[in-house]
Design an enzyme around this catalytic site. Structure first.
Site, PDB file in Angstrom:
ATOM      1  CG  ASP A 171      34.758  36.358  39.326  1.00 41.71           C
ATOM      2  OD1 ASP A 171      34.651  35.174  39.859  1.00 41.71           O
ATOM      3  OD2 ASP A 171      34.885  36.942  39.799  1.00 41.71           O
ATOM      4  CE1 TYR A 268      34.711  27.467  43.139  1.00 38.48           C
ATOM      5  CE2 TYR A 268      35.048  28.739  41.286  1.00 38.48           C
ATOM      6  CZ  TYR A 268      35.277  28.101  42.275  1.00 38.48           C
ATOM      7  OH  TYR A 268      34.538  29.644  43.713  1.00 38.48           O
TER       8      TYR A 268
HETATM    9  N1  LIG Z   1      29.325  34.330  41.215  1.00 40.61           N
HETATM   10  C1  LIG Z   1      30.903  34.609  41.184  1.00 40.61           C
HETATM   11  O1  LIG Z   1      31.529  34.378  40.485  1.00 40.61           O
HETATM   12  C2  LIG Z   1      30.776  35.411  42.375  1.00 40.61           C
HETATM   13  C3  LIG Z   1      32.143  35.846  42.628  1.00 40.61           C
HETATM   14  C4  LIG Z   1      32.913  36.806  44.154  1.00 40.61           C
HETATM   15  C5  LIG Z   1      31.878  36.396  44.631  1.00 40.61           C
HETATM   16  N2  LIG Z   1      30.267  36.183  44.487  1.00 40.61           N
HETATM   17  C6  LIG Z   1      29.309  35.476  45.325  1.00 40.61           C
HETATM   18  O2  LIG Z   1      28.863  37.080  46.211  1.00 40.61           O
HETATM   19  C7  LIG Z   1      28.196  37.244  47.225  1.00 40.61           C
HETATM   20  C8  LIG Z   1      28.476  38.273  47.887  1.00 40.61           C
HETATM   21  O3  LIG Z   1      30.260  38.017  48.812  1.00 40.61           O
HETATM   22  P1  LIG Z   1      31.122  38.503  49.835  1.00 40.61           P
HETATM   23  O4  LIG Z   1      32.271  36.727  50.493  1.00 40.61           O
HETATM   24  O5  LIG Z   1      30.889  39.605  49.495  1.00 40.61           O
HETATM   25  O6  LIG Z   1      29.663  38.021  50.747  1.00 40.61           O
HETATM   26  P2  LIG Z   1      30.249  39.064  52.312  1.00 40.61           P
HETATM   27  O7  LIG Z   1      28.827  38.334  53.034  1.00 40.61           O
HETATM   28  O8  LIG Z   1      30.720  39.971  52.503  1.00 40.61           O
HETATM   29  O9  LIG Z   1      28.025  40.353  51.799  1.00 40.61           O
HETATM   30  C9  LIG Z   1      27.161  39.516  51.264  1.00 40.61           C
HETATM   31  C10 LIG Z   1      26.041  40.815  51.635  1.00 40.61           C
HETATM   32  O10 LIG Z   1      24.750  40.744  51.069  1.00 40.61           O
HETATM   33  C11 LIG Z   1      23.991  40.611  52.337  1.00 40.61           C
HETATM   34  N3  LIG Z   1      22.949  40.283  51.892  1.00 40.61           N
HETATM   35  C12 LIG Z   1      22.556  38.552  52.419  1.00 40.61           C
HETATM   36  N4  LIG Z   1      21.861  38.293  52.596  1.00 40.61           N
HETATM   37  C13 LIG Z   1      20.762  39.158  52.143  1.00 40.61           C
HETATM   38  C14 LIG Z   1      19.612  39.768  51.521  1.00 40.61           C
HETATM   39  N5  LIG Z   1      18.019  38.685  51.545  1.00 40.61           N
HETATM   40  N6  LIG Z   1      19.328  40.853  50.953  1.00 40.61           N
HETATM   41  C15 LIG Z   1      19.799  41.230  50.664  1.00 40.61           C
HETATM   42  N7  LIG Z   1      21.304  41.806  51.211  1.00 40.61           N
HETATM   43  C16 LIG Z   1      21.714  40.609  51.573  1.00 40.61           C
HETATM   44  C17 LIG Z   1      24.973  41.202  53.484  1.00 40.61           C
HETATM   45  O11 LIG Z   1      24.248  41.482  54.919  1.00 40.61           O
HETATM   46  C18 LIG Z   1      26.695  41.724  53.336  1.00 40.61           C
HETATM   47  O12 LIG Z   1      26.982  42.896  53.207  1.00 40.61           O
HETATM   48  C19 LIG Z   1      28.672  35.979  47.296  1.00 40.61           C
HETATM   49  O13 LIG Z   1      27.306  34.891  47.369  1.00 40.61           O
HETATM   50  C20 LIG Z   1      29.673  35.235  46.814  1.00 40.61           C
HETATM   51  O14 LIG Z   1      29.737  34.116  46.559  1.00 40.61           O
HETATM   52  C21 LIG Z   1      30.208  35.200  43.003  1.00 40.61           C
HETATM   53  O1  LIG Z   2      37.408  32.333  48.677  1.00 43.52           O
HETATM   54  P1  LIG Z   2      36.650  32.934  48.080  1.00 43.52           P
HETATM   55  O2  LIG Z   2      35.726  33.960  48.491  1.00 43.52           O
HETATM   56  O3  LIG Z   2      37.925  33.894  48.508  1.00 43.52           O
HETATM   57  O4  LIG Z   2      36.600  33.061  46.424  1.00 43.52           O
HETATM   58  C1  LIG Z   2      34.802  32.362  46.088  1.00 43.52           C
HETATM   59  C2  LIG Z   2      34.803  32.727  44.834  1.00 43.52           C
HETATM   60  O5  LIG Z   2      35.643  32.401  43.166  1.00 43.52           O
HETATM   61  C3  LIG Z   2      35.720  32.762  42.301  1.00 43.52           C
HETATM   62  O6  LIG Z   2      35.605  33.786  42.449  1.00 43.52           O
HETATM   63  C4  LIG Z   2      37.121  34.528  42.248  1.00 43.52           C
HETATM   64  C5  LIG Z   2      37.507  35.040  41.264  1.00 43.52           C
HETATM   65  O7  LIG Z   2      37.421  34.441  40.245  1.00 43.52           O
HETATM   66  C6  LIG Z   2      38.315  36.549  41.102  1.00 43.52           C
HETATM   67  O8  LIG Z   2      38.539  37.549  39.752  1.00 43.52           O
HETATM   68  C7  LIG Z   2      38.694  37.215  41.955  1.00 43.52           C
HETATM   69  O9  LIG Z   2      37.405  38.320  42.448  1.00 43.52           O
HETATM   70  O10 LIG Z   2      38.172  36.454  43.055  1.00 43.52           O
HETATM   71  C8  LIG Z   2      37.292  35.882  43.755  1.00 43.52           C
HETATM   72  C9  LIG Z   2      37.485  35.185  44.363  1.00 43.52           C
HETATM   73  O11 LIG Z   2      37.562  36.075  45.950  1.00 43.52           O
HETATM   74  C10 LIG Z   2      34.473  31.881  42.145  1.00 43.52           C
HETATM   75  O12 LIG Z   2      33.896  32.470  40.581  1.00 43.52           O
HETATM   76  C11 LIG Z   2      32.930  32.508  42.884  1.00 43.52           C
HETATM   77  O13 LIG Z   2      32.008  32.010  42.350  1.00 43.52           O
HETATM   78  C12 LIG Z   2      33.467  32.380  44.328  1.00 43.52           C
HETATM   79  O14 LIG Z   2      32.590  33.126  45.399  1.00 43.52           O
HETATM   80 MN   LIG Z   3      32.152  31.654  40.226  1.00 42.70          MN
END
Ligand SMILES: NC(=O)c1ccc[n+]([C@@H]2O[C@H](COP(=O)([O-])OP(=O)(O)OC[C@H]3O[C@@H](n4cnc5c(N)ncnc54)[C@H](O)[C@@H]3O)[C@@H](O)[C@H]2O)c1
Ligand SMILES: O=P(O)(O)OC[C@H]1O[C@H](O[C@H]2[C@H](O)[C@@H](O)[C@@H](O)O[C@@H]2CO)[C@H](O)[C@@H](O)[C@@H]1O
Ligand SMILES: [Mn+2]
Length: 445
Positions: A171, A268
Site C-alpha cells: 500500500d 523506502y
Molecule cells: N504490504 C504492505 O504494504 C503492508 C502494509 C501494512 C502492513 N503489512 C503487513 O501486514 C502484516 C500485519 O501487520 P500488523 O502490524 O498488523 O501485525 P500484527 O502482529 O498486529 O498482526 C499479525 C497477525 O498475524 C498472526 N499470525 C502470525 N503468524 C501467523 C501464522 N503463521 N498463521 C496465521 N496467523 C499468524 C498474529 O497472531 C497476528 O494476529 C505484517 O506482515 C505487515 O508487515 C503490509
Molecule cells: O511502521 P508501520 O508498521 O507503521 O508501517 C510499516 C508499513 O508501512 C507501509 O504501510 C503504511 C501504508 O503505506 C499507509 O497507507 C498506512 O496504511 O500505514 C501503513 C503503515 O502503518 C508499507 O507499505 C508496509 O509494507 C509496511 O508494513
Molecule cells: Mn508495503
C-alpha cells in the site's frame, strides 16, 4: 445484482483487520459479502479483534455470516478470497529485526536490509502454509497478500507455488499518491494514472497524469524538490503523517528525489540511498516496533475492548483507510471484471525490458476476472537498473538460503545489501540473527 463473496482474513488478530472490516461493510454495494471469516494461529489475540468486529457487523451488516476460527479447514473452506496479513514472530520479533542491525551500526528496518531479510526467512513458511490451506480447501480462491516482506514472499511463492492464485501487494505507493493528491489538490489518489517500476519498497515513478491526460509531474516535482512528500505547511490532515517518524520518511523523499530528478522515488529508497543518515537518526533502544506497540497496537486493541465492553460500535473510531481500500478494490476488480489499473508485485516477463524475466517486479497491471495483466514499462535507466539488480540478487539469495538451509547464501544476501558496509559486519549481524530466530528459521548448514 453482484454475486456475493466469501472472504477469509488470515491474520485476523492484525492491527489492520478492523480497518478492512470497516471498508468491507462500507462497500456492500460494490463488493457484497455472504460470509466473512477470520483466521489466526493466535486465538486469544484474534478474539479481541473478532469480538469487536462481530458487534460492528451485527449492527451495520447483519446479513453477513461472521466466523472467527483457528481451524484451517473451517477458515479456508468455501471462500472466494483470502486477504492475508500475518506477521510471523509478531511485533517483538520485528523489534529484534530492527535492533540487531542497529547494534552493528546498520539500518534496522522491518522490510529493508538485514531486518527485512530476517523477517523474510520467518514469513516464507507462514505464507506458504496459507497458500496450501487455500489450495486444499478452496482451490478456486485468490489470495491477496500484504504479509511482508512482500518482495521476498513474492519470490518464494514464485518458486514454491508457481501456479498458485496469489497476488502480493503493497500500500506504500497508494499512500504516497494519496499524499500527492492532497498536495496538488486532487480529490483522490485514484485520480492519478501512473507509470512506475521497481521491486517492492524499491521503485520509481516515471509518469503521473490526471484522468484527462494532463501531466502532473512538473507541479509535483516542484513540491517534492522543496518538501519531499510532506506538506508545505504545518497544517496536515493525513492521519499517517501525525506520527513524526512517518512525517520524516515522507519529507526525506526530497533527498531521494535529488539523486534522480527525472523520476519520483518510493519513500523506502531512503534506507538504501541514505543508510548513514537513517542510522544516525535511529534510537537503538526504541525502534519503530516499539512505537507501533505503544501507539497503533495499543490504540486498536483498546478500542476493540471498549466496543466489546459497551456492546455497541455506534461510536467506534475504527475507519477504513487507503490500506483497506486498496485490497478491497483489488478483490472487486478480480470478482467483477473492472479492468482497474493497480500496482501489483508480479513476475516480470518483459514488463521491464532490461530486467530479468524472473524478477518479481512492482508495475501497473490491469485487473479483471482473468487475473492481472502487467503493463510494459520499457527500458529503465542505468542507475535504477544497477540498484534493482543488486537488491534483486539479495532477495533471490534469501529464498535460495531458505530452500537450501544455507548459512553461506544468507551471508551473501546480507553482504550484498546496499545497507551493509562489509562482509565482516554482515557476518556479525547474521550470527546474532540466527541466535534470535531459532524458533522460526530452518537450521542453517
Ligand atoms: N504490504 C504492505 O504494504 C503492508 C502494509 C501494512 C502492513 N503489512 C503487513 O501486514 C502484516 C500485519 O501487520 P500488523 O502490524 O498488523 O501485525 P500484527 O502482529 O498486529 O498482526 C499479525 C497477525 O498475524 C498472526 N499470525 C502470525 N503468524 C501467523 C501464522 N503463521 N498463521 C496465521 N496467523 C499468524 C498474529 O497472531 C497476528 O494476529 C505484517 O506482515 C505487515 O508487515 C503490509
Ligand atoms: O511502521 P508501520 O508498521 O507503521 O508501517 C510499516 C508499513 O508501512 C507501509 O504501510 C503504511 C501504508 O503505506 C499507509 O497507507 C498506512 O496504511 O500505514 C501503513 C503503515 O502503518 C508499507 O507499505 C508496509 O509494507 C509496511 O508494513
Ligand atoms: Mn508495503
Amino acid at each position: 445484482m453482484l454475486k456475493k463473496q466469501s472472504v477469509v482474513i488470515a491474520g485476523g488478530g492484525s492491527t489492520y483487520t478492523a480497518g478492512i472490516v470497516m471498508m468491507l461493510i462500507e462497500n456492500q454495494d460494490k463488493f457484497p459479502l455472504r460470509t466473512l471469516k477470520f483466521y489466526d494461529n493466535d486465538g486469544e489475540r484474534q478474539k479481541i479483534v473478532a469480538d469487536a468486529c462481530a458487534i460492528i457487523i451485527q449492527e451495520r451488516a447483519p446479513e453477513i455470516e461472521f466466523i472467527a476460527t483457528t481451524e484451517p479447514e473451517e477458515a479456508f473452506t468455501d471462500v472466494d478470497f483470502v486477504m492475508a496479513h500475518i506477521r510471523v514472530g509478531g511485533l517483538p520479533m520485528r523489534g529484534l529485526d530492527e535492533k540487531i542491525p542497529l547494534k552493528h551500526g546498520v539500518v534496522g528496518q522491518e522490510t529493508c536490509g538485514p531486518g527485512g531479510i530476517a523477517y523474510g526467512m520467518r514469513s516464507i513458511p507462514g505464507v506458504i502454509e496459507l497458500v496450501e490451506f487455500m489450495e486444499q480447501y478452496s482451490p478456486e480462491a485468490w489470495m491477496l497478500n500484504y504479509s511482508n516482506p512482500a518482495s521476498i514472499v513474492a519470490e518464494a511463492t514464485r518458486i514454491l507455488k508457481p501456479d498458485s492464485k496469489i497476488i502480493n501487494i503493497c500500500d506504500m505507493p497508494v499512500a504516497i499518491k494519496k499524499g500527492i493528491a492532497d498536495i496538488i489538490g486532487l480529490a483522490d489518489g485514484n485520480d492519478i494514472v501512473d507509470r512506475y517500476y521497481g521491486l517492492n519498497h524499491f521503485g520509481w515513478w516515471t509518469e503521473m497524469l490526471d484522468k484527462s491526460g494532463n501531466d502532473l509531474l512538473p507541479k509535483i516535482k516542484e513540491h517534492v524538490a522543496k518538501w519531499g512528500y510532506g506538506p508545505s505547511s504545518v497544517e496536515n490532515d493525513n492521519p499517517l503523517l501525525e506520527e513524526a517518524s512517518w512525517m520524516d520518511t515522507f519529507q526525506k523523499a526530497k533527498d531521494s528525489y535529488s539523486v534522480d530528478p527525472e523520476t519520483l522515488p518510493n519513500t523506502y529508497l531512503k534506507y538504501y540511498l541514505f543508510p548513514d543518515d537513517v542510522v544516525a537518526h535511529s534510537d537503538p533502544t526504541f525502534t519503530r516496533a516499539d512505537e507501533v506497540m505503544a501507539n497503533r497496537e495499543k490504540t486498536i486493541f483498546a478500542e476493540c475492548q471498549r466496543v466489546a465492553a459497551a456492546g455497541t460500535a455506534a461510536e467506534t473510531s475504527f475507519e477504513a483507510g487507503e490500506h483497506a481500500e486498496f485490497i478491497v478494490q483489488l478483490a472487486g476488480a478480480l470478482a467483477y471484471n473492472t479492468y482497474e489499473r493497480m500496482l501489483l508485485i508480479v513476475e516480470n516477463n518483459g514488463a521491464v525490458a532490461n530486467l530479468p524475466l524472473d524478477a518479481m517486479v512492482e508495475v501497473p497491471c490491469l485487473v479483471s476476472k482473468r487475473g492481472y495483466e502487467p503493463l510494459a514499462m520499457g527500458i529503465i535507466p542505468q542507475f535504477q537498473k544497477g540498484m534493482i539488480e543488486q537488491q534483486l540478487a539479495v532477495e533471490k539469495l534469501v529464498v535460495q538460503a531458505y530452500l537450501e538451509q544455507s548459512y553461506q547464501k544468507l551471508l551473501q544476501a546480507i553482504t550484498l545489501s546496499k545497507t551493509v558496509p562489509s562482509a565482516t559486519v554482515a557476518k556479525a549481524i547474521l550470527d546474532d540473527l540466527v541466535e534470535a530466530n531459532q524458533a522460526y528459521w530452518p537450521v542453517l548448514k
